[in-house]
Design an enzyme around this catalytic site. Structure first.
Site, PDB file in Angstrom:
ATOM      1  N   CYS A 150       0.825  -1.216   0.000  1.00  0.00           N
ATOM      2  CA  CYS A 150       0.000   0.000   0.000  1.00  0.00           C
ATOM      3  C   CYS A 150       0.853   1.259   0.000  1.00  0.00           C
ATOM      4  O   CYS A 150       0.667   2.150  -0.836  1.00  0.00           O
ATOM      5  CB  CYS A 150      -0.970  -0.016   1.171  1.00  0.00           C
ATOM      6  SG  CYS A 150      -0.215  -0.320   2.783  1.00  0.00           S
ATOM      7  N   TYR A 151       1.797   1.362   0.933  1.00  0.00           N
ATOM      8  CA  TYR A 151       2.707   2.497   0.928  1.00  0.00           C
ATOM      9  C   TYR A 151       3.455   2.567  -0.402  1.00  0.00           C
ATOM     10  O   TYR A 151       3.648   3.637  -0.973  1.00  0.00           O
ATOM     11  CB  TYR A 151       3.736   2.366   2.052  1.00  0.00           C
ATOM     12  CG  TYR A 151       3.314   2.859   3.398  1.00  0.00           C
ATOM     13  CD1 TYR A 151       2.863   4.161   3.593  1.00  0.00           C
ATOM     14  CD2 TYR A 151       3.408   2.028   4.515  1.00  0.00           C
ATOM     15  CE1 TYR A 151       2.514   4.621   4.852  1.00  0.00           C
ATOM     16  CE2 TYR A 151       3.069   2.478   5.786  1.00  0.00           C
ATOM     17  CZ  TYR A 151       2.618   3.775   5.950  1.00  0.00           C
ATOM     18  OH  TYR A 151       2.273   4.224   7.203  1.00  0.00           O
TER      19      TYR A 151
END
Length: 340
Positions: A150-151
């Site tokens: 996600c990051y």
């Protein structure tokens, strides 16, 4: 219309729950199998009473037999994916892995970042990195997909969409990102991610040691010379969403029109990329419960600052997995994602 069968291994976790909801509402997919060693034997509607229209299924153990012809999504810890993915591929299954186990092509970097030995590194030549904006054509023919972090997605996409401008970047690139607890937390209720520890609080964690940092370096600069990325994640007192601020230096001034053109082309071409006129307009609330990645930028002197936002459970995990499943099985890429 014949539906494509899908099994989710590890469906009891946060990303597994999100994908369960998306698959259950997708006209082309049929959810036929869900597993969780923690809630084995319990009905899916008892575990997720807040979700409507779920199939009539009970959770089973990870090792339970899976219906034939079902595609597999692994929403499991890294070590479990390392064990399960090779088995499913040998059985002729299509596999999407949401863990970080098969993302990095440098074994030393992987083992340093994830802190355990990778015993199946010979499989890395079979893996397609599941970022459709970069690898769409490969994903259409893929049997084994590693879903991005996600990051990592929040940084890789804005950097990669700069195209040939990346050649002029003077590293290191600074990525300062903030996530809700569903992106930072693990699968268990660790005390540091509990409500009492995030309410009225804000802190950094895994500074310069986060496992998504080498992932950003490998894929943000794919097709050009890799630059160093320095990544600091922070924990926000919210449930879902990531806001990333990316600082990029150039040896000399860069024309804002060039950057705007690159991002404008991407926003017109890519169904889930949205460009805002100013970086201040990019907010977590605008992407929550959607598969969009929003971005905006500003230039001062030799420095380009990009702000991006996404929902860590959707574009950062389950939504991107569904986007990849659509490509792998020949459905419209946006099916089941444009009206969440």
């Amino acid at each position: 219309m014949k539906q494509t069968k899908i099994a989710i291994i590890g469906a009891g976790g946060l990303t597994g729950k999100e994908l369960t909801k998306l698959i259950a509402h997708h006209p082309g997919f049929e959810l036929v199998h869900v597993t969780s060693n923690q809630v084995d034997g319990k009905h899916i509607r008892d575990i997720f009473p807040d979700l409507s229209h779920l199939p009539d299924l009970k959770f089973q153990k990870h090792d339970a037999p899976i219906p034939k012809e079902a595609g597999i999504v692994l929403a499991t810890p890294n070590e479990v994916s390392l064990e399960k993915a090779p088995q499913f591929l040998k059985d002729g299954r299509k596999v999407i892995d949401l863990s970080g186990t098969f993302r990095l092509h440098n074994q030393n970097k992987f083992e340093k970042a994830y802190q355990f030995p990778h015993t199946e590194f010979g499989m890395m030549d079979q893996v397609v990195f599941g970022l459709p904006e970069l690898f769409r054509e490969k994903l259409k023919n893929a049997n084994f997909v590693s879903n991005p972090g996600c990051y990592a997605t929040s940084a890789i996409l804005p950097i990669a969409l700069l195209g040939n401008l990346r050649k002029e970047i003077q590293g290191p690139v600074i990525v300062d990102a903030k996530s809700g607890v569903s992106g930072a937390g693990g699968r268990t209720e660790e005390i540091k991610f509990a409500y009492t520890h995030v309410y009225e609080n804000f802190r950094a964690y895994k500074i310069l040691t986060h496992q998504h940092e080498p992932e950003m370096e490998e894929y943000g600069f794919v097709g050009t010379e890799e630059k160093e990325i320095l990544f600091t994640p922070h924990l926000l007192p919210v449930y879902r969403g990531i806001l990333a601020t990316i600082y990029i230096s150039f040896p000399k001034g860069i024309d804002p029109k060039q950057v705007a053109e690159k991002f404008q082309i991407a926003s017109e071409k890519e169904p889930f990329v949205r460009l805002y006129q100013t970086p201040e307009e990019v907010e977590i609330r605008k992407v929550q419960n959607t598969n969009f990645l929003d971005l905006g930028f500003r230039i001062k002197g030799n420095t380009l600052v990009i702000v991006s936002a996404l929902d860590n459970l959707v574009k950062g995990a389950a939504g991107q997995a569904l986007q990849n499943l659509n490509l792998m099985y020949g459905y419209p890429e946006t099916e089941g994602l444009v009206t969440l």
